[in-house]
Design a protein around this motif. Structure first.
Motif, PDB file in Angstrom:
ATOM      1  N   LEU A 167       1.275   7.031  -6.824  1.00  0.00           N
ATOM      2  CA  LEU A 167       0.019   7.547  -7.120  1.00  0.00           C
ATOM      3  C   LEU A 167       0.738   9.129  -7.250  1.00  0.00           C
ATOM      4  O   LEU A 167      -0.143  10.247  -8.155  1.00  0.00           O
ATOM      5  CB  LEU A 167      -1.186   7.201  -6.375  1.00  0.00           C
ATOM      6  CG  LEU A 167      -1.588   5.694  -6.359  1.00  0.00           C
ATOM      7  CD1 LEU A 167      -2.896   5.710  -5.910  1.00  0.00           C
ATOM      8  CD2 LEU A 167      -2.144   6.150  -8.285  1.00  0.00           C
ATOM      9  N   ARG A 168       1.015   9.474  -5.940  1.00  0.00           N
ATOM     10  CA  ARG A 168       1.572  11.083  -5.906  1.00  0.00           C
ATOM     11  C   ARG A 168       2.632  11.122  -7.680  1.00  0.00           C
ATOM     12  O   ARG A 168       2.611  12.290  -8.099  1.00  0.00           O
ATOM     13  CB  ARG A 168       2.811  11.262  -4.938  1.00  0.00           C
ATOM     14  CG  ARG A 168       1.590  10.731  -4.077  1.00  0.00           C
ATOM     15  CD  ARG A 168       2.241  11.184  -2.082  1.00  0.00           C
ATOM     16  NE  ARG A 168       3.125  10.903  -2.219  1.00  0.00           N
ATOM     17  CZ  ARG A 168       3.530   9.777  -1.467  1.00  0.00           C
ATOM     18  NH1 ARG A 168       2.295   9.154  -0.242  1.00  0.00           N
ATOM     19  NH2 ARG A 168       4.648   8.921  -0.433  1.00  0.00           N
ATOM     20  N   SER A 206      -8.292   2.001  -3.296  1.00  0.00           N
ATOM     21  CA  SER A 206      -8.800   1.738  -1.512  1.00  0.00           C
ATOM     22  C   SER A 206      -7.055   2.113  -0.817  1.00  0.00           C
ATOM     23  O   SER A 206      -7.056   2.401   0.216  1.00  0.00           O
ATOM     24  CB  SER A 206      -8.328   0.170  -1.450  1.00  0.00           C
ATOM     25  OG  SER A 206      -6.732  -0.413  -1.671  1.00  0.00           O
ATOM     26  N   ASN A 207      -6.259   2.994  -2.150  1.00  0.00           N
ATOM     27  CA  ASN A 207      -5.105   3.811  -1.647  1.00  0.00           C
ATOM     28  C   ASN A 207      -5.094   4.849  -2.237  1.00  0.00           C
ATOM     29  O   ASN A 207      -4.328   5.790  -1.825  1.00  0.00           O
ATOM     30  CB  ASN A 207      -4.052   2.900  -2.097  1.00  0.00           C
ATOM     31  CG  ASN A 207      -3.407   1.803  -1.380  1.00  0.00           C
ATOM     32  OD1 ASN A 207      -2.518   2.259  -0.125  1.00  0.00           O
ATOM     33  ND2 ASN A 207      -3.452   0.203  -1.773  1.00  0.00           N
ATOM     34  N   MET A 208      -6.899   5.574  -2.479  1.00  0.00           N
ATOM     35  CA  MET A 208      -6.632   7.322  -2.408  1.00  0.00           C
ATOM     36  C   MET A 208      -7.751   7.678  -0.656  1.00  0.00           C
ATOM     37  O   MET A 208      -8.410   6.675  -0.362  1.00  0.00           O
ATOM     38  CB  MET A 208      -7.207   7.405  -3.535  1.00  0.00           C
ATOM     39  CG  MET A 208      -6.561   6.663  -4.706  1.00  0.00           C
ATOM     40  SD  MET A 208      -7.449   6.612  -6.016  1.00  0.00           S
ATOM     41  CE  MET A 208      -7.543   8.856  -6.735  1.00  0.00           C
ATOM     42  N   SER A 209      -7.835   8.761  -0.632  1.00  0.00           N
ATOM     43  CA  SER A 209      -9.158   9.316  -0.050  1.00  0.00           C
ATOM     44  C   SER A 209     -10.001   9.168  -0.411  1.00  0.00           C
ATOM     45  O   SER A 209     -10.321   8.299  -1.903  1.00  0.00           O
ATOM     46  CB  SER A 209      -8.750  10.495   0.661  1.00  0.00           C
ATOM     47  OG  SER A 209      -9.218  11.453  -1.277  1.00  0.00           O
ATOM     48  N   ILE A 231       2.147   2.347  -3.989  1.00  0.00           N
ATOM     49  CA  ILE A 231       0.619   3.090  -3.895  1.00  0.00           C
ATOM     50  C   ILE A 231       0.959   3.639  -3.979  1.00  0.00           C
ATOM     51  O   ILE A 231       0.510   4.799  -4.901  1.00  0.00           O
ATOM     52  CB  ILE A 231      -0.762   1.201  -4.197  1.00  0.00           C
ATOM     53  CG1 ILE A 231       0.208   0.070  -4.814  1.00  0.00           C
ATOM     54  CG2 ILE A 231      -1.426   2.584  -5.160  1.00  0.00           C
ATOM     55  CD1 ILE A 231       0.100   0.190  -6.489  1.00  0.00           C
ATOM     56  N   GLN A 232       0.723   4.391  -2.935  1.00  0.00           N
ATOM     57  CA  GLN A 232       0.208   5.491  -2.584  1.00  0.00           C
ATOM     58  C   GLN A 232       1.887   6.364  -3.077  1.00  0.00           C
ATOM     59  O   GLN A 232       0.981   7.851  -3.714  1.00  0.00           O
ATOM     60  CB  GLN A 232       0.376   5.684  -1.121  1.00  0.00           C
ATOM     61  CG  GLN A 232      -0.947   5.195  -0.094  1.00  0.00           C
ATOM     62  CD  GLN A 232      -0.995   5.105   0.926  1.00  0.00           C
ATOM     63  OE1 GLN A 232       0.162   5.287   1.581  1.00  0.00           O
ATOM     64  NE2 GLN A 232      -1.709   3.571   1.409  1.00  0.00           N
ATOM     65  N   ASP A 286       1.016  -1.240   0.035  1.00  0.00           N
ATOM     66  CA  ASP A 286      -0.206  -0.353  -0.272  1.00  0.00           C
ATOM     67  C   ASP A 286       0.763   1.354  -0.144  1.00  0.00           C
ATOM     68  O   ASP A 286       0.279   2.135  -0.711  1.00  0.00           O
ATOM     69  CB  ASP A 286      -1.146   0.248   1.086  1.00  0.00           C
ATOM     70  CG  ASP A 286      -2.120  -1.008   1.098  1.00  0.00           C
ATOM     71  OD1 ASP A 286      -2.146  -2.030  -0.281  1.00  0.00           O
ATOM     72  OD2 ASP A 286      -2.180  -1.107   2.246  1.00  0.00           O
ATOM     73  N   ARG A 287       2.028   1.309   1.026  1.00  0.00           N
ATOM     74  CA  ARG A 287       2.659   2.532   0.738  1.00  0.00           C
ATOM     75  C   ARG A 287       3.380   3.139  -0.567  1.00  0.00           C
ATOM     76  O   ARG A 287       3.438   4.172  -0.768  1.00  0.00           O
ATOM     77  CB  ARG A 287       3.737   2.771   1.949  1.00  0.00           C
ATOM     78  CG  ARG A 287       4.665   3.070   1.770  1.00  0.00           C
ATOM     79  CD  ARG A 287       5.548   3.197   2.681  1.00  0.00           C
ATOM     80  NE  ARG A 287       7.092   2.633   2.370  1.00  0.00           N
ATOM     81  CZ  ARG A 287       7.964   2.089   3.370  1.00  0.00           C
ATOM     82  NH1 ARG A 287       8.539   2.373   4.043  1.00  0.00           N
ATOM     83  NH2 ARG A 287       8.835   1.257   2.887  1.00  0.00           N
TER      84      ARG A 287
END
Length: 343
Positions: A263-264, A288-291, A259-260, A256-257
């Motif tokens: 995405l940035r 799931s890894n976005m707000s 992917i986050q 998850d870290r």
């Protein structure tokens, strides 16, 4: 999203990515100073900056001031600037700065460093490199392909017929180290156009992993045909290459870290197109890894997006994979999944 006012009470410019900040900074400099900075960058960094500069529009004075302020503040805390190297597309600088200015910058970059014949190929258009090596011995062609970055190597291979492409890739996969005499021979071939020395140490290049990275960057149809051709010659080698390939669907295995962080670095436009060709599991991984709000907006944009050509989807996915590999090489994310230690 607007940033909060700084401590002096002056509201800074709207949120600007690090890449756009660098582009704005370079655009405020004169040609000579910009060239001095760019010659310390590798081809791919220059490509990304050129693209960013070409896309700048309506930059406010407050944004320029904020970028300069941030730059000066960060420089005070640094003892040096570490900069890497990769593949390059000359047209990006031409688009951003115009033919004359871009050529002037490129000449200064090339003349300002100790660029060898092989390194100079990284700054050339893929078609030009293909033309240069087209009539050389297949082993020389393989050394060039193995030496260059995977995305540029894949573009070059597109200009060769299937049979030649297969021969080159089989040789790339079989490469391990290259003797100085072979590198010197290759530099001698390029001597009329470029200058430099091959050095005296053997160089590790090629191998199955490099072959897999190149195949990853090929058009999917070409990649499948090439893998089938390799399988006909060496089934075990084909399996090894496929095992080492990292495709878009493998992003499900990134933690998850990671992917986050990825995405940035990816624009929403590219992400939308790429996800049009992704399965539900991968889409949910991204959501799931976005707000919650960002995920809802992305879902709406996906639903509103009409039919997209397969080539456009593959191009967007390839762009994201290129960013992911770059971040993995820099140790920023781990493409092996959450259970492995970050390199």
């Amino acid at each position: 999203m607007a940033e909060e006012a700084d401590s002096a009470g002056k509201a800074p410019a709207k949120s600007v990515s690090k890449l756009d900040q660098a582009a704005i900074l370079l655009m405020t400099l004169g040609e000579a100073d910009a060239a001095e900075i760019l010659k310390h960058l590798g081809p791919k960094e220059v490509q990304r900056l050129g693209t960013a500069m070409s896309q700048l529009s309506n930059v406010q004075q407050t944004e320029v001031e904020a970028v300069l302020s941030t730059f000066l503040e960060e420089v005070r805390t640094l003892t040096g600037l570490g900069m890497g190297a990769d593949g390059y597309i000359r047209n990006m600088l031409v688009t951003a700065l115009g033919e004359d200015k871009a050529n002037g910058l490129i000449d200064r970059i090339l003349l300002g460093g100790n660029t060898t014949g092989l390194d100079t190929l990284k700054w050339m258009e893929s078609r030009s490199v293909a033309d240069i090596i087209r009539n050389e011995h297949p082993q020389i062609q393989a050394i060039v392909i193995a030496y260059l970055d995977a995305d540029q190597a894949a573009e070059i291979l597109d200009f060769f017929p299937d049979k030649v492409r297969l021969d080159i890739m089989m040789r790339v996969a079989a490469l391990d180290t290259v003797q100085p005499s072979a590198l010197q021979e290759l530099n001698n071939i390029l001597e009329k156009q470029f200058s430099g020395s091959a050095g005296s140490q053997t160089k590790t290049m090629g191998g199955v992993k490099v072959a897999a990275e190149i195949v990853n960057n090929l058009d999917s149809t070409v990649a499948n045909e090439l893998l089938e051709a390799i399988e006909d010659v060496d089934e075990d080698l084909s399996s090894q290459i496929q095992d080492l390939m990292f495709v878009f669907d493998n992003l499900k295995d990134v933690d998850d870290r990671g992917i986050q962080a990825l995405l940035r670095e990816v624009s929403s436009e590219i992400l939308i197109v790429a996800l049009k060709g992704a399965d539900e599991d991968l889409q949910n991984k991204i959501f799931s890894n976005m707000s919650k709000r960002a995920a809802e907006l992305l879902r709406d944009d996906l639903d509103a997006k009409g039919p997209v050509k397969v080539s456009e989807v593959e191009g967007a996915q390839k762009e994201i994979l290129t960013i992911a590999r770059r971040m993995a090489d820099a140790g920023e994310i781990n493409l092996g999944g959450g259970g492995e230690q970050m390199l």
